[in-house]
Design a protein around this motif. Structure first.
Motif, PDB file in Angstrom:
ATOM      1  N   LEU A  64      -5.741  -0.936  -1.060  1.00  0.00           N
ATOM      2  CA  LEU A  64      -5.258   0.089  -0.123  1.00  0.00           C
ATOM      3  C   LEU A  64      -4.928  -0.525   1.232  1.00  0.00           C
ATOM      4  O   LEU A  64      -3.955  -0.131   1.889  1.00  0.00           O
ATOM      5  N   ASN A  65      -5.732  -1.506   1.659  1.00  0.00           N
ATOM      6  CA  ASN A  65      -5.450  -2.201   2.919  1.00  0.00           C
ATOM      7  C   ASN A  65      -4.115  -2.946   2.839  1.00  0.00           C
ATOM      8  O   ASN A  65      -3.350  -2.984   3.806  1.00  0.00           O
ATOM      9  N   ASP A  66      -3.855  -3.548   1.687  1.00  0.00           N
ATOM     10  CA  ASP A  66      -2.592  -4.260   1.496  1.00  0.00           C
ATOM     11  C   ASP A  66      -1.404  -3.301   1.559  1.00  0.00           C
ATOM     12  O   ASP A  66      -0.364  -3.611   2.153  1.00  0.00           O
ATOM     13  N   PHE A  67      -1.544  -2.133   0.931  1.00  0.00           N
ATOM     14  CA  PHE A  67      -0.458  -1.151   0.961  1.00  0.00           C
ATOM     15  C   PHE A  67      -0.182  -0.698   2.393  1.00  0.00           C
ATOM     16  O   PHE A  67       0.977  -0.541   2.801  1.00  0.00           O
ATOM     17  N   LYS A  68      -1.252  -0.520   3.164  1.00  0.00           N
ATOM     18  CA  LYS A  68      -1.086  -0.114   4.558  1.00  0.00           C
ATOM     19  C   LYS A  68      -0.402  -1.217   5.361  1.00  0.00           C
ATOM     20  O   LYS A  68       0.475  -0.943   6.197  1.00  0.00           O
ATOM     21  N   LEU A  69      -0.792  -2.469   5.100  1.00  0.00           N
ATOM     22  CA  LEU A  69      -0.174  -3.589   5.804  1.00  0.00           C
ATOM     23  C   LEU A  69       1.323  -3.666   5.517  1.00  0.00           C
ATOM     24  O   LEU A  69       2.138  -3.839   6.426  1.00  0.00           O
ATOM     25  N   MET A  70       1.702  -3.513   4.236  1.00  0.00           N
ATOM     26  CA  MET A  70       3.111  -3.551   3.872  1.00  0.00           C
ATOM     27  C   MET A  70       3.881  -2.427   4.563  1.00  0.00           C
ATOM     28  O   MET A  70       5.021  -2.610   5.019  1.00  0.00           O
ATOM     29  N   MET A  71       3.279  -1.270   4.648  1.00  0.00           N
ATOM     30  CA  MET A  71       3.916  -0.133   5.310  1.00  0.00           C
ATOM     31  C   MET A  71       4.171  -0.439   6.787  1.00  0.00           C
ATOM     32  O   MET A  71       5.263  -0.176   7.314  1.00  0.00           O
ATOM     33  N   LEU A  72       3.193  -1.044   7.458  1.00  0.00           N
ATOM     34  CA  LEU A  72       3.332  -1.359   8.878  1.00  0.00           C
ATOM     35  C   LEU A  72       4.383  -2.447   9.111  1.00  0.00           C
ATOM     36  O   LEU A  72       5.109  -2.415  10.109  1.00  0.00           O
ATOM     37  N   VAL A  73       4.467  -3.411   8.186  1.00  0.00           N
ATOM     38  CA  VAL A  73       5.479  -4.473   8.308  1.00  0.00           C
ATOM     39  C   VAL A  73       6.885  -3.883   8.259  1.00  0.00           C
ATOM     40  O   VAL A  73       7.753  -4.223   9.064  1.00  0.00           O
ATOM     41  N   ALA A 101       2.828   4.997   2.048  1.00  0.00           N
ATOM     42  CA  ALA A 101       1.833   5.920   2.597  1.00  0.00           C
ATOM     43  C   ALA A 101       1.174   6.706   1.470  1.00  0.00           C
ATOM     44  O   ALA A 101      -0.050   6.957   1.505  1.00  0.00           O
ATOM     45  N   MET A 102       1.952   7.084   0.459  1.00  0.00           N
ATOM     46  CA  MET A 102       1.382   7.762  -0.711  1.00  0.00           C
ATOM     47  C   MET A 102       0.389   6.847  -1.431  1.00  0.00           C
ATOM     48  O   MET A 102      -0.675   7.285  -1.879  1.00  0.00           O
ATOM     49  N   MET A 103       0.720   5.569  -1.526  1.00  0.00           N
ATOM     50  CA  MET A 103      -0.148   4.623  -2.239  1.00  0.00           C
ATOM     51  C   MET A 103      -1.460   4.367  -1.508  1.00  0.00           C
ATOM     52  O   MET A 103      -2.464   4.026  -2.132  1.00  0.00           O
ATOM     53  N   THR A 104      -1.471   4.510  -0.185  1.00  0.00           N
ATOM     54  CA  THR A 104      -2.719   4.326   0.557  1.00  0.00           C
ATOM     55  C   THR A 104      -3.717   5.450   0.270  1.00  0.00           C
ATOM     56  O   THR A 104      -4.887   5.342   0.645  1.00  0.00           O
ATOM     57  N   GLY A 105      -3.256   6.511  -0.377  1.00  0.00           N
ATOM     58  CA  GLY A 105      -4.149   7.618  -0.727  1.00  0.00           C
ATOM     59  C   GLY A 105      -4.652   7.561  -2.161  1.00  0.00           C
ATOM     60  O   GLY A 105      -5.309   8.496  -2.632  1.00  0.00           O
ATOM     61  N   TRP A 106      -4.349   6.483  -2.887  1.00  0.00           N
ATOM     62  CA  TRP A 106      -4.824   6.360  -4.268  1.00  0.00           C
ATOM     63  C   TRP A 106      -6.343   6.231  -4.309  1.00  0.00           C
ATOM     64  O   TRP A 106      -6.981   5.771  -3.350  1.00  0.00           O
ATOM     65  N   GLU A 119     -10.633   7.259  -9.314  1.00  0.00           N
ATOM     66  CA  GLU A 119     -10.565   8.293 -10.355  1.00  0.00           C
ATOM     67  C   GLU A 119      -9.257   9.045 -10.172  1.00  0.00           C
ATOM     68  O   GLU A 119      -9.176  10.029  -9.450  1.00  0.00           O
ATOM     69  N   MET A 120      -8.205   8.558 -10.803  1.00  0.00           N
ATOM     70  CA  MET A 120      -6.879   9.114 -10.580  1.00  0.00           C
ATOM     71  C   MET A 120      -6.082   9.083 -11.878  1.00  0.00           C
ATOM     72  O   MET A 120      -6.167   8.117 -12.653  1.00  0.00           O
ATOM     73  N   GLU A 121      -5.321  10.138 -12.124  1.00  0.00           N
ATOM     74  CA  GLU A 121      -4.469  10.191 -13.305  1.00  0.00           C
ATOM     75  C   GLU A 121      -3.207   9.362 -13.069  1.00  0.00           C
ATOM     76  O   GLU A 121      -2.998   8.782 -12.009  1.00  0.00           O
ATOM     77  N   ARG A 122      -2.326   9.343 -14.054  1.00  0.00           N
ATOM     78  CA  ARG A 122      -1.115   8.538 -13.958  1.00  0.00           C
ATOM     79  C   ARG A 122      -0.069   9.142 -13.019  1.00  0.00           C
ATOM     80  O   ARG A 122       0.794   8.429 -12.528  1.00  0.00           O
ATOM     81  N   GLY A 123      -0.152  10.440 -12.787  1.00  0.00           N
ATOM     82  CA  GLY A 123       0.868  11.137 -12.012  1.00  0.00           C
ATOM     83  C   GLY A 123       1.193  10.501 -10.672  1.00  0.00           C
ATOM     84  O   GLY A 123       2.368  10.186 -10.388  1.00  0.00           O
ATOM     85  N   PRO A 124       0.199  10.287  -9.787  1.00  0.00           N
ATOM     86  CA  PRO A 124       0.496   9.695  -8.474  1.00  0.00           C
ATOM     87  C   PRO A 124       1.128   8.305  -8.571  1.00  0.00           C
ATOM     88  O   PRO A 124       1.950   7.937  -7.736  1.00  0.00           O
ATOM     89  N   ILE A 125       0.740   7.535  -9.591  1.00  0.00           N
ATOM     90  CA  ILE A 125       1.307   6.192  -9.773  1.00  0.00           C
ATOM     91  C   ILE A 125       2.785   6.291 -10.127  1.00  0.00           C
ATOM     92  O   ILE A 125       3.628   5.569  -9.583  1.00  0.00           O
ATOM     93  N   LEU A 126       3.108   7.207 -11.040  1.00  0.00           N
ATOM     94  CA  LEU A 126       4.491   7.383 -11.478  1.00  0.00           C
ATOM     95  C   LEU A 126       5.366   7.915 -10.343  1.00  0.00           C
ATOM     96  O   LEU A 126       6.489   7.439 -10.135  1.00  0.00           O
ATOM     97  N   ILE A 127       4.850   8.900  -9.603  1.00  0.00           N
ATOM     98  CA  ILE A 127       5.633   9.520  -8.526  1.00  0.00           C
ATOM     99  C   ILE A 127       5.881   8.519  -7.396  1.00  0.00           C
ATOM    100  O   ILE A 127       7.006   8.360  -6.913  1.00  0.00           O
ATOM    101  N   ALA A 128       4.813   7.817  -6.976  1.00  0.00           N
ATOM    102  CA  ALA A 128       4.968   6.828  -5.899  1.00  0.00           C
ATOM    103  C   ALA A 128       5.923   5.715  -6.321  1.00  0.00           C
ATOM    104  O   ALA A 128       6.721   5.228  -5.516  1.00  0.00           O
ATOM    105  N   GLY A 129       5.862   5.320  -7.585  1.00  0.00           N
ATOM    106  CA  GLY A 129       6.754   4.286  -8.087  1.00  0.00           C
ATOM    107  C   GLY A 129       8.214   4.716  -8.046  1.00  0.00           C
ATOM    108  O   GLY A 129       9.094   3.944  -7.643  1.00  0.00           O
ATOM    109  N   LEU A 130       8.484   5.945  -8.459  1.00  0.00           N
ATOM    110  CA  LEU A 130       9.855   6.455  -8.445  1.00  0.00           C
ATOM    111  C   LEU A 130      10.386   6.532  -7.018  1.00  0.00           C
ATOM    112  O   LEU A 130      11.510   6.106  -6.739  1.00  0.00           O
ATOM    113  N   VAL A 131       9.574   7.067  -6.105  1.00  0.00           N
ATOM    114  CA  VAL A 131       9.986   7.193  -4.699  1.00  0.00           C
ATOM    115  C   VAL A 131      10.225   5.808  -4.103  1.00  0.00           C
ATOM    116  O   VAL A 131      11.210   5.581  -3.393  1.00  0.00           O
TER     117      VAL A 131
END
Length: 511
Positions: free
Chosen positions: A483-492, A356-361, A364-376
């Motif tokens: 983003l559509n792929d991330f949402k699909l994986m979440m729903l699966v 769900a965090m990844m669907t909000g990427w 124009e985004m810094e590395r922070g959200p990528i690192l945090i979502a990856g850790l979670v």
């Protein structure tokens, strides 16, 4: 004592060994190089094309042949381990895998490469299931979860860094090094295994030829369909239609044979009818879908959308591996204290939250959200792996360990193929649809620099401007597709989570 009657009591391993730590290192070494080869060669395929004299279409057989051979050979693991001995089979597989890795590195044409990859895939098919069985056998029941956590670390972390290591070796040295890298690990591993690895007794178990033939045919057709479907436009192609018909028919016949046969079948019906084991195989497939599906998306996304280098991509993926390691260590310590079903619920819920965090990427985004979502996400994935294996074998007799491990491993591999195929198909088609929708809204009022309708008046400058606009439209369309792929994986994942209710908690070993 035969394999079918070996049972370990509380506090005693089924196959006690003196140098357990060294043997564990050797088993994990074999496991890691086998898992790495499922992803490390992917990024090197374009570089192989010219060296092997292949076309863009035929060079993909370097990957397909390996996966196909592994899927067909893996169901034989239990039968072969009984017939030739688990020690002999495991050592022969590691030796074969190491030798074929070297042969792949020196291949001079596509025919040689495909033949060597088939042999490598066959050897790899036995390493994964047997490594899990060995770790369970050399540890007493109360240490089984910790052994599975260690095994799971290698199984789940290796695919993350496979493409990154492959990209680094290809760019810095040569594509052949993605195969040569197995030799410095494989050779000492073989020496340790020959010194320390014990074996189970050899038993004369009959092979279910019809069952194996139907399962092998069905898996081969299914794997080919998943691998080639997107390139052939799925059911628009007769090739894919035929593969789908063969896969459905063969797997249906295998299922009917398993239920109705009065003789010995490829897998014992008691094992497949075990509720925990059957449910755990579904979760194992789900883990494969989300693990390989996500891993297939992230490296190309980080490099093509955000422009990161291979090294930077590896750095950004590292927290995902760290999260897996942390979760594995924590979940193994919680065994016996917390219900494994609760760990599964927390793990899958955490994975859903990360997606769900990844669907909000955004672009124009810094590395922070990528690192945090990856850790979670790593924590979520790591939290699901050990309880899944624990629940699978919790109510299963030790005599089914090798067959059970091969089925679990096979389902995870097939889940990975489904995940890669599903995410690739959605990504490709979503990019096309989004590109068309975005391009239709590009007018002179939306772009102040140049009017697309009159760009041809500017000659080569107009063409350059249009190409730049098209590249940006493609970039925007690709971002939406990811983003559509991330949402699909979440729903699966959400759709399969209710299966947790079917599982029964394992019995604690008596003291």
């Amino acid at each position: 004592m035969s394999e079918s009657t070996q049972v370990s009591s509380a506090g005693t391993a089924a196959m006690p060994v003196k140098h357990k730590t060294l043997l564990t290192i050797a088993v994990m070494g074999a496991t890691i190089i086998q898992i790495l080869d499922s992803t490390i060669a992917n990024v090197a395929v374009p570089h192989m094309q010219a060296s092997l004299g292949a076309t863009r279409e035929t060079v993909t057989w370097v990957l397909t042949s390996y996966i196909l051979a592994g899927a067909v050979a893996m169901p034989l693991t239990g039968w072969l381990a009984d017939r030739v001995g688990s020690r002999n089979l495991f050592i022969a597989s590691v030796i074969g895998f190491t030798i074929t890795s070297m042969l792949c590195g020196i291949a001079v044409n596509l025919t040689e490469m495909v033949i060597f990859r088939i042999l490598q895939g066959i050897c790899a098919a036995f390493i994964g299931p047997l490594s899990q069985t060995i770790l369970l056998d050399i540890n007493p029941p109360e240490r089984g979860p910790k052994a599975m956590a260690l095994w799971g670390m290698g199984i789940m972390v290796a695919p993350i860094f496979g493409p990154v290591i492959g990209g680094y070796l290809t760019e810095s040295y040569n594509w052949r090094w993605v195969f040569y890298i197995n030799l410095p690990i494989g050779i000492p591993t073989i020496a340790l295994l020959m010194w320390l690895l014990p074996t189970r007794a050899i038993t004369k178990r009959r092979l279910d030829y019809f069952g194996f033939a139907m399962l092998a045919l069905g898996l081969a057709a299914l794997q080919l369909m998943l691998d080639r479907g997107q390139g052939e436009d799925w059911l628009e192609s007769w090739e894919i239609r035929i593969q789908a018909i063969v896969a459905i028919s063969a797997l249906w016949l295998f299922g009917v044979h398993m239920v109705t046969s009065k003789g010995g079948t490829l897998f014992d019906r008691n094992m497949l009818m075990n509720r925990n084991f059957a449910s755990a195989t579904v979760f194992s497939m789900l883990i494969g879908v989300m693990m390989y599906g996500i891993f297939a998306l992230l490296p190309p996304m980080l490099q093509s959308i955000y422009g990161y280098t291979v090294f930077d991509t590896g750095v950004l993926l590292a927290p995902r591996g760290l999260g897996i390691l942390i979760a594995m260590a924590v979940s193994s310590r919680l065994n016996g204290i917390v219900d494994p079903r609760l760990l599964l619920l927390v793990g899958f819920s955490t994975t859903v939250a990360s997606m769900a965090m990844m669907t909000g990427w955004s672009l124009e985004m810094e590395r922070g959200p990528i690192l945090i979502a990856g850790l979670v996400q790593g924590i979520g994935m790591g939290m699901t792996f050990m309880p899944t294996n624990l629940m699978a074998f919790a109510t299963l007799s030790p005599q089914y360990r090798t067959d059970g491990s091969s089925v679990m491993y096979l389902m995870r591999s097939m889940g990975g193929s489904i995940g890669i195929s599903m995410t690739t198909t959605v990504l490709t088609r979503s990019i096309q649809t989004n590109h068309e929708a975005i391009a239709g809204r590009v007018t002179s009022s939306s772009i102040a620099v140049v009017d697309p309708a009159t760009a041809d008046r500017w000659g080569q400058y107009g063409d350059t401007a249009l190409r730049v606009m098209d590249l940006e439209v493609t970039r925007q369309a690709a971002m939406i597709a990811y983003l559509n792929d991330f949402k699909l994986m979440m729903l699966v994942v959400l759709a399969f989570m209710p299966l947790i209710l079917v599982l029964r908690p394992p019995k604690r070993p008596s003291s």
